[in-house]
Design an enzyme around this catalytic site. Structure first.
Site, PDB file in Angstrom:
ATOM      1  N   ASN A  13      -4.364   4.960  -2.072  1.00  0.00           N
ATOM      2  CA  ASN A  13      -5.649   5.514  -1.602  1.00  0.00           C
ATOM      3  C   ASN A  13      -6.009   6.759  -2.246  1.00  0.00           C
ATOM      4  OD1 ASN A  13      -5.660   4.183   1.521  1.00  0.00           O
ATOM      5  ND2 ASN A  13      -3.613   4.739   1.002  1.00  0.00           N
TER       6      ASN A  13
ATOM      7  N   GLU B  15      -7.808   2.372  -3.263  1.00  0.00           N
ATOM      8  CA  GLU B  15      -8.628   2.238  -1.947  1.00  0.00           C
ATOM      9  C   GLU B  15      -9.537   3.361  -1.746  1.00  0.00           C
ATOM     10  OE1 GLU B  15      -6.096   1.215   1.279  1.00  0.00           O
ATOM     11  OE2 GLU B  15      -5.231  -0.501   0.238  1.00  0.00           O
TER      12      GLU B  15
ATOM     13  N   GLU C 276      -6.353  -4.676   8.353  1.00  0.00           N
ATOM     14  CA  GLU C 276      -5.074  -3.828   8.706  1.00  0.00           C
ATOM     15  C   GLU C 276      -4.821  -3.849  10.052  1.00  0.00           C
ATOM     16  OE1 GLU C 276      -6.137  -0.048   5.944  1.00  0.00           O
ATOM     17  OE2 GLU C 276      -7.369  -0.088   8.062  1.00  0.00           O
TER      18      GLU C 276
ATOM     19  N   GLU D  49       0.983  -1.223  -0.197  1.00  0.00           N
ATOM     20  CA  GLU D  49      -0.005   0.167   0.007  1.00  0.00           C
ATOM     21  C   GLU D  49       0.743   1.216  -0.127  1.00  0.00           C
ATOM     22  OE1 GLU D  49      -2.966   0.290   3.081  1.00  0.00           O
ATOM     23  OE2 GLU D  49      -3.472   2.317   2.208  1.00  0.00           O
TER      24      GLU D  49
ATOM     25  N   ASP E 202     -11.852   0.457   1.940  1.00  0.00           N
ATOM     26  CA  ASP E 202     -10.917   0.939   2.941  1.00  0.00           C
ATOM     27  C   ASP E 202     -11.650   1.184   4.158  1.00  0.00           C
ATOM     28  OD1 ASP E 202      -8.554   1.243   4.105  1.00  0.00           O
ATOM     29  OD2 ASP E 202      -7.916   2.940   3.078  1.00  0.00           O
TER      30      ASP E 202
HETATM   31  P1  C2E Z   1      -4.914   4.052   5.943  1.00  0.00           P
HETATM   32  O1  C2E Z   1      -5.276   3.816   4.398  1.00  0.00           O
HETATM   33  O2  C2E Z   1      -5.826   3.048   6.862  1.00  0.00           O
HETATM   34  O3  C2E Z   1      -3.626   3.484   6.037  1.00  0.00           O
HETATM   35  C1  C2E Z   1      -3.114   2.555   7.064  1.00  0.00           C
HETATM   36  C2  C2E Z   1      -2.458   3.315   8.187  1.00  0.00           C
HETATM   37  O4  C2E Z   1      -2.301   2.456   9.198  1.00  0.00           O
HETATM   38  C3  C2E Z   1      -1.183   3.804   7.564  1.00  0.00           C
HETATM   39  O5  C2E Z   1      -0.946   5.032   8.387  1.00  0.00           O
HETATM   40  C4  C2E Z   1      -0.147   2.835   8.369  1.00  0.00           C
HETATM   41  O6  C2E Z   1       0.783   3.289   8.550  1.00  0.00           O
HETATM   42  C5  C2E Z   1      -0.849   2.492   9.682  1.00  0.00           C
HETATM   43  N1  C2E Z   1      -0.575   1.099  10.029  1.00  0.00           N
HETATM   44  C6  C2E Z   1      -0.264   0.019   9.103  1.00  0.00           C
HETATM   45  N2  C2E Z   1       0.056  -1.057   9.925  1.00  0.00           N
HETATM   46  C7  C2E Z   1      -0.363  -0.639  11.339  1.00  0.00           C
HETATM   47  C8  C2E Z   1      -0.373  -1.309  12.447  1.00  0.00           C
HETATM   48  O7  C2E Z   1      -0.090  -2.555  12.451  1.00  0.00           O
HETATM   49  N3  C2E Z   1      -0.627  -0.742  13.592  1.00  0.00           N
HETATM   50  C9  C2E Z   1      -0.769   0.713  13.595  1.00  0.00           C
HETATM   51  N4  C2E Z   1      -1.304   1.198  14.789  1.00  0.00           N
HETATM   52  N5  C2E Z   1      -0.987   1.355  12.441  1.00  0.00           N
HETATM   53  C10 C2E Z   1      -0.520   0.783  11.390  1.00  0.00           C
HETATM   54  P2  C2E Z   1      -0.576   6.525   7.768  1.00  0.00           P
HETATM   55  O8  C2E Z   1       0.525   6.029   6.789  1.00  0.00           O
HETATM   56  O9  C2E Z   1      -0.122   7.162   8.965  1.00  0.00           O
HETATM   57  O10 C2E Z   1      -1.615   6.990   6.916  1.00  0.00           O
HETATM   58  C11 C2E Z   1      -2.851   7.204   7.503  1.00  0.00           C
HETATM   59  C12 C2E Z   1      -3.963   7.385   6.479  1.00  0.00           C
HETATM   60  O11 C2E Z   1      -3.659   8.605   5.778  1.00  0.00           O
HETATM   61  C13 C2E Z   1      -4.061   6.266   5.598  1.00  0.00           C
HETATM   62  O12 C2E Z   1      -5.040   5.466   6.331  1.00  0.00           O
HETATM   63  C14 C2E Z   1      -4.929   7.018   4.434  1.00  0.00           C
HETATM   64  O13 C2E Z   1      -6.313   7.043   4.890  1.00  0.00           O
HETATM   65  C15 C2E Z   1      -4.502   8.200   4.444  1.00  0.00           C
HETATM   66  N6  C2E Z   1      -3.320   8.391   3.405  1.00  0.00           N
HETATM   67  C16 C2E Z   1      -1.989   7.710   3.480  1.00  0.00           C
HETATM   68  N7  C2E Z   1      -1.542   8.198   2.234  1.00  0.00           N
HETATM   69  C17 C2E Z   1      -2.501   8.643   1.273  1.00  0.00           C
HETATM   70  C18 C2E Z   1      -2.641   9.074   0.180  1.00  0.00           C
HETATM   71  O14 C2E Z   1      -1.562   8.991  -0.781  1.00  0.00           O
HETATM   72  N8  C2E Z   1      -3.727   9.520  -0.480  1.00  0.00           N
HETATM   73  C19 C2E Z   1      -4.810   9.685   0.255  1.00  0.00           C
HETATM   74  N9  C2E Z   1      -5.914  10.097  -0.190  1.00  0.00           N
HETATM   75  N10 C2E Z   1      -4.798   9.182   1.691  1.00  0.00           N
HETATM   76  C20 C2E Z   1      -3.543   8.613   2.174  1.00  0.00           C
HETATM   77 CA    CA Z   2      -5.826   2.601   2.903  1.00  0.00          CA
HETATM   78 CA    CA Z   3      -7.388   1.727   6.374  1.00  0.00          CA
END
Ligand code: C2E
Ligand code: CA
Ligand code: CA
Length: 809
Positions: free
Chosen positions: A628, A660, A747, A573, A690
């Site tokens: 995403n 997603e 996730e 992802e 998602d």
């Molecule tokens: P998401 O799509 O639900 O992405 C998963 C988030 O959970 C990611 O946080 C990831 O680092 C975190 N995560 C993965 N495995 C674990 C785990 O085992 N434990 C915990 N506590 N967290 C875990 P991240 O990278 O901070 O991203 C947060 C949100 O930001 C994402 O949620 C997504 O909705 C958004 N996001 C990230 N990149 C993009 C992007 O390029 N475009 C858009 N539109 N949204 C994005």
């Molecule tokens: Ca996602």
């Molecule tokens: Ca998610």
């Protein structure tokens, strides 16, 4: 005195005396008219006038003298010696010329009338006494010195006074007075001089034969006098004739002028050109004699100096309208001519055309071309005036920022003409719901401002108006038979509580507007102090983010997804991060909302998509890559085209790309989102749901579209075994997926326990720290490179450093 009178009465022929007086006064009058012309002229012309004046005055005085002598009858035979007679004529002319010349004002400052007067006076005396020396009679002439002196002084005083009078200015009265004074001086000089003599008959003295007789003398004097006076008059006639033809030329010129030209004397109209007559709406005959200022012209600023260009209003005689004009005035009196004395010329320019052009330009500068509302510049001015007004009147002021909610939609969906019509309609409705002194303005784009000025209490008046505005803006618009969705968000700030300056009021209303939009649009918010700080921060962040996208300060980390059954990594992802130069790595949850608010999510999402697809396309293994999508992106009609273009450009197979989306993406504009999903799917791209479980998680969402994957939100996964409800929900989602035949991903899998549970429950894929943390693309080699190579490398231990170098590259 008695002596003079008795001399006059006893020894003189009174008829000739009267003639002498008439000749003297006539000559003086003519001479001074010529003198006036002389002072107004320059150079040679002045010399010619001086010569003429000297000739007329000199000959006139001379003729006066000899007429006086002819009138004198001592009772004895008399005669005149020709040399003395001619000499006296020359003296007279020369001194007159010298005196006039000496009295010419130097540099228009102090004139030398006393010197001039002395010269003339002496000239008159010189002429008299040299003339007397030419007078021969049969006797001895005896002189009385005191009377002689008195005669000379009288002549000088008369001449000096006359020059002083004429030197004071023009005008017929002054001219006559000056001529009278000089004439009186000359006559007095003569007759006092005559009273100073006594003739003692002496038979020894004889009048010689060669002497001019009285008859000849009379003839000579009469003809010279006549000639002189005629000459003087002729010269003036010619001059006034040339003046008249010059005036005629000037009149023709003046009539050709575009500007109105009017000549006034003592405030009354004396003459005017045809342009002025047209402006004043009356023929010249009707205008002459009218008072310009009382009847026709009113100066806008009566206190302004008359020399400057002044603005005024002209009231035509026949019309009600008043014409704005510009007036230039000039005193025509150059001191040279009696005809022009006291005359002022005014040039009057009609300003109507210029004013209307100016008005047009001002209107364009102050109004928005599309809606006709005052523009941003005009708002600044009007708002400042409004603040001043309420400050003085005690009224209240509210500033309402209006932002149309669906403008971009109308623009994108139906074209610019539809967008324009939405703006015009919105402007019309805003305008229609307020009345002066309140006003509306357009800031640009779909932003408007309404300034409410009222004597009602705040904030209730503003709340009422804001509610009304929301209602009227909610009514759909019409464009070419189509219905256009309208609606607005409003932010309100109050004067003076929320700001004393225009800038503060605008900024704070704008912040309140921000909040209104954030809270789901279609609402109004009043400004509150707390809004200030957090919004300011977000504004800064938006600004920096815009730059970060340009400077490529964003990076993409990749988190692996593994098959639950065998732990094999089957995809990644893409998760964006912002490498802020000061604040370090910023997580997406901090800046994605800002990007969404500020419209930056479009370019940001596009950048991530390109980067992720390019990176994935470079991998050896055909692993899936999940990207995403923000709800806003899904609502962009151009999204499928963009994805298609990126796939072609990067060469990534559509089957490897997974997009997603969250459930909320479908709530914005259900039909549009669904439409986009279908088109994306038609490209061969996979669509994942998602964060399942956090939203409405309605079955209908899942049924409305054939999703390729369901991702159970990590908030449930982390509570497996800890919270019974979470465990139940995860089980239910897994069951749902099975029944709909959609694979489910969990996730946030962090522990071995969770991993075990999910594998046992038949979860398809796992994502979380237990599998791998999001990491830069350079670190993924172990998963993305071909097994063969990795296997080989794992065997050949020595090659590891080479591999590391290769990976780094
Ligand atoms: P998401 O799509 O639900 O992405 C998963 C988030 O959970 C990611 O946080 C990831 O680092 C975190 N995560 C993965 N495995 C674990 C785990 O085992 N434990 C915990 N506590 N967290 C875990 P991240 O990278 O901070 O991203 C947060 C949100 O930001 C994402 O949620 C997504 O909705 C958004 N996001 C990230 N990149 C993009 C992007 O390029 N475009 C858009 N539109 N949204 C994005
Ligand atoms: Ca996602
Ligand atoms: Ca998610």
């Amino acid at each position: 005195m008695i002596k003079v009178l008795s001399s006059l009465g006893n020894d003189h022929d009174l008829r000739l005396v009267i003639l002498a007086v008439a000749v003297c006064l006539g000559a003086c009058l003519t001479a001074f008219r010529l003198y006036s012309r002389m002072t107004g002229a320059r150079g040679l012309v002045r010399g010619a006038w001086l010569l003429l004046a000297a000739l007329v005055a000199g000959c006139g005085v001379w003729a006066t003298h000899f007429l006086g002598l002819l009138a004198y009858d001592p009772g004895l035979p008399t005669g005149f010696s020709s040399t003395g007679t001619i000499a006296s004529l020359m003296i007279s002319v020369a001194f007159m010329g010298g005196g006039f010349f000496a009295s010419i004002p130097v540099d228009d400052e102090r004139s030398n009338q006393i010197a001039g007067g002395m010269l003339i006076g002496l000239g008159v005396a010189g002429m008299h006494y040299s003339g007397m020396s030419a007078f021969v009679t049969e006797g001895r002439i005896e002189w009385e010195p005191a009377t002689v002196a008195a005669s000379i002084i009288t002549g000088i005083v008369g001449a000096t006074l006359s020059l002083m009078v004429i030197g004071q200015g023009k005008g017929l009265v002054k001219l006559v007075a000056a001529a009278g004074l000089l004439g009186a001086g000359v006559l007095a000089m003569h007759f006092i001089g005559m009273a100073a003599i006594t003739i003692v008959p002496d038979p020894l003295v004889e009048v010689p034969e060669s002497m001019m007789s009285v008859g000849v003398m009379t003839f000579a004097v009469a003809s010279i006098t006549g000639l002189i006076i005629l000459g003087g008059l002729g010269a003036m006639l010619i001059e006034s004739q040339t003046t008249r033809s010059a005036l005629e030329r000037i009149r023709t010129l003046a009539n050709a002028a575009y500007e109105g030209i009017v000549v006034i004397q003592n405030g009354r109209i004396n003459d005017a050109n045809s342009a002025f007559c047209e402006l004043a709406g009356a023929p010249l005959e009707d205008l002459v004699g009218l008072s310009l200022l009382d009847d026709i012209l009113t100066f806008d600023d009566p206190l302004q100096s008359p020399d400057e260009r002044r603005e005024a209003h002209l009231q035509p005689l026949t019309d009600k309208i008043s014409i704005p004009v510009e007036v230039f005035s000039r005193l025509m009196d150059d001191g040279a001519r009696i005809e022009t004395s006291g005359l002022t010329v005014l040039a009057i320019r009609d300003l109507r055309e210029r004013r209307s052009a100016e008005d047009k330009i001002r209107y364009l500068a102050e109004h928005d071309g599309l809606t006709g509302l005052p523009n941003r510049n005009a708002l600044q001015v009007k708002l400042a005036a409004a603040i001043e007004r309420v400050e003085a009147s005690g009224e209240t002021l509210a500033l309402i920022c209006v932002d149309l909610d669906h403008f971009k939609e109308a623009n994108d969906l139906h074209g610019h003409l539809a967008g324009d019509s939405v703006l015009r309609e919105a402007a019309r409705r805003l305008q229609g719901s307020i009345s002066a002194p309140s006003f509306a303005a357009r800031l640009g784009g779909d932003e408007f401002v309404v300034v409410q000025i009222t004597d009602q209490d705040q904030p209730s008046a503003a709340a009422e108006l804001a509610g009304e505005l929301l209602d009227i803006l909610r009514v759909p618009g019409q464009f070419e038979g189509q219905e256009l969705v309208m609606g607005a968000s409003l932010g309100v700030s109050l004067y003076p509580d929320d700001g004393r300056t225009r800038e503060a009021l605008l900024a704070n209303a704008d912040m309140a507007l921000y909040r209104a939009k954030e809270s789901g649009r279609g609402a109004y918010r009043f400004f509150k102090r707390e809004m200030d700080e957090s919004i300011r921060e977000r504004r800064t962040m938006a600004r920096e983010l815009r730059q970060a996208i340009i400077d490529e300060h964003l990076i993409v980390h990749y988190q692996p997804l593994a098959r639950a059954s065998d732990g094999e990594v089957c995809g990644f992802e893409a998760l964006v991060r912002w490498k802020h130069p000061v604040r370090g790595m910023i997580p997406p949850l901090d800046f994605i909302p800002v990007a969404e608010e500020s419209g930056l999510i479009g370019p940001l999402g596009e950048w991530v998509l390109r980067r992720a697809c390019a990176d994935a396309a470079a991998w050896d293994k055909p692993l899936r890559i999940a990207v995403n999508l923000s709800p806003l992106q899904l609502n962009q009609p151009a999204l499928p085209t963009l994805v298609h273009e990126v796939l072609i450009q990067t060469g990534l197979s559509p089957a490897r790309l997974e997009l997603e989306i969250t459930e909320s993406a479908l709530f914005k504009d259900y039909q549009r989102a669904l439409d986009n999903l279908r088109r994306l799917k038609a490209l061969g791209v996979r669509i994942a749901m998602d964060d399942f479980g956090t939203g409405f998680s309605s079955l209908s969402t899942l049924q409305s579209f054939p999703f390729d994957k369901i991702k159970v939100d990590k908030s449930f996964v982390e509570n497996i075994h800890r919270d019974e409800r979470a465990t139940v929900i995860v089980r239910a989602v897994l069951g749902l997926g099975r029944s709909l035949n959609i694979p489910v991903v969990a996730e946030g899998v962090e522990t071995e326990e969770q991993r075990q549970f999910l594998r046992d429950e038949d979860c398809a894929e796992l994502q979380g720290y237990a599998i791998g943390r999001p990491a830069p693309v350079e670190t993924l080699g172990a998963w993305t490179n071909n097994d063969l190579v990795i296997a080989a490398l794992e065997v050949v231990d020595e090659v590891r450093p080479v591999l590391r170098r290769k990976r780094r590259a």
